[in-house]
Write an enzyme that holds these catalytic residues in place. Structure first.
Site, short mmCIF file in Angstrom:
data_model
loop_
_atom_site.label_atom_id
_atom_site.label_comp_id
_atom_site.label_asym_id
_atom_site.label_seq_id
_atom_site.Cartn_x
_atom_site.Cartn_y
_atom_site.Cartn_z
N ASP A 5 -0.11 5.14 0.83
CA ASP A 5 -0.33 6.14 1.88
C ASP A 5 -0.44 5.48 3.26
O ASP A 5 -1.24 4.59 3.47
CB ASP A 5 -1.63 6.93 1.61
CG ASP A 5 -1.53 7.79 0.36
OD1 ASP A 5 -0.60 8.61 0.29
OD2 ASP A 5 -2.39 7.66 -0.53
N ASP A 7 0.88 -1.16 0.00
CA ASP A 7 0.00 0.00 0.00
C ASP A 7 0.92 1.23 0.00
O ASP A 7 2.11 1.11 0.35
CB ASP A 7 -0.87 -0.05 1.26
CG ASP A 7 -1.58 1.25 1.51
OD1 ASP A 7 -2.30 1.72 0.62
OD2 ASP A 7 -1.38 1.84 2.60
MG MG Z 1 -2.74 3.10 3.66
#
Ligand code: MG
Length: 232
Positions: free
Chosen positions: A21, A19
């Site tokens: 962010d 992932d």
């Molecule tokens: Mg995230």
């Protein structure tokens, strides 16, 4: 010898999907800031930071529908447009450094010929900008973004990058900071590990039963090292 925190990977680890962010980039404060600016711009109630952190990790359209259940499609579109403009352009928004240890972790995996990929709820434009600014673009063999696939926890993004990388799910691991990452991984049949330096609490992440739960990327590298020691 310390007991391994990660079980061995049959055939050897081949692909790690990150992932973005809250996992590789310390961007949650900027996301909260821009969600609040977008709400102000549209003249709707500005939700507090806790409510906003809860939905970070979803695609922006899905996030807006969670925050404003009465929203129609036009509102969702206007909110998402205002949010993305703020995130990409606002000079007064909080900066977004990489978390400590990103380069060491990616280098270590790279040295073992483990392929790297990204599955993010960011837009393609947002991810491309982030990859350019950080210089990490060449690291990843495949990327999937929230505007090109259904929102997490749908498994489409993870399935897309595994197909592009040509790696089966059993030799893939997902790394994320939100319950949506862990749920996506479960739906795709991919074991996942979580880091707690992002948006969701240790307790919430633990409830999704990740293979391992680490405070940060340095600790994550340590568990990969330990697992390698076991698998040879
Ligand atoms: Mg995230």
């Amino acid at each position: 010898m310390t007991a391994p925190l990660l079980p061995p990977v049959a055939g050897g680890l081949r692909l790690v999907v990150f992932d973005w962010d809250g996992t590789l980039m310390d961007s949650p404060l900027r996301i909260v800031h821009c969600l609040q600016r977008a709400a102000e711009a549209l003249g709707v109630e500005v939700r507090d930071e806790a409510a906003l952190r809860n939905i970070i990790g979803l695609g922006v359209d899905a996030a807006v529908r969670e925050l404003y259940p009465e929203a129609d499609a036009a509102f969702v579109h206007r909110f998402a447009t205002a949010y993305r403009a703020c995130y990409l352009e606002a000079g007064d928004a909080p900066p977004t450094p990489l978390y400590p240890g990103v380069a060491r972790l990616l280098d270590w995996l790279d040295a073992r010929e483990v392929l790297l990929a990204v599955a993010t709820s960011k837009s393609r434009r947002g991810l491309d900008q982030a990859l350019e600014v950080t210089g990490l673009g060449a690291r990843f063999v495949a990327t999937a973004t929230g505007d090109e696939h259904p929102s997490k926890p749908h498994p489409a993004m993870l399935e897309h990058v595994m197909e592009r990388a040509g790696v089966e799910r059993t030799r893939t691991r997902m790394v994320g900071d939100s319950v949506y990452d862990l749920q996506m991984a479960r739906h795709a049949g991919v074991p996942a590990v979580a880091v707690t330096h992002g948006v969701h609490s240790r307790d919430r992440l633990r409830a999704e039963a990740p293979l391992a739960l680490q405070t940060d990327l340095e600790a994550l590298l340590e568990v990969f090292r330990q697992a390698e020691g076991v698998t040879g």
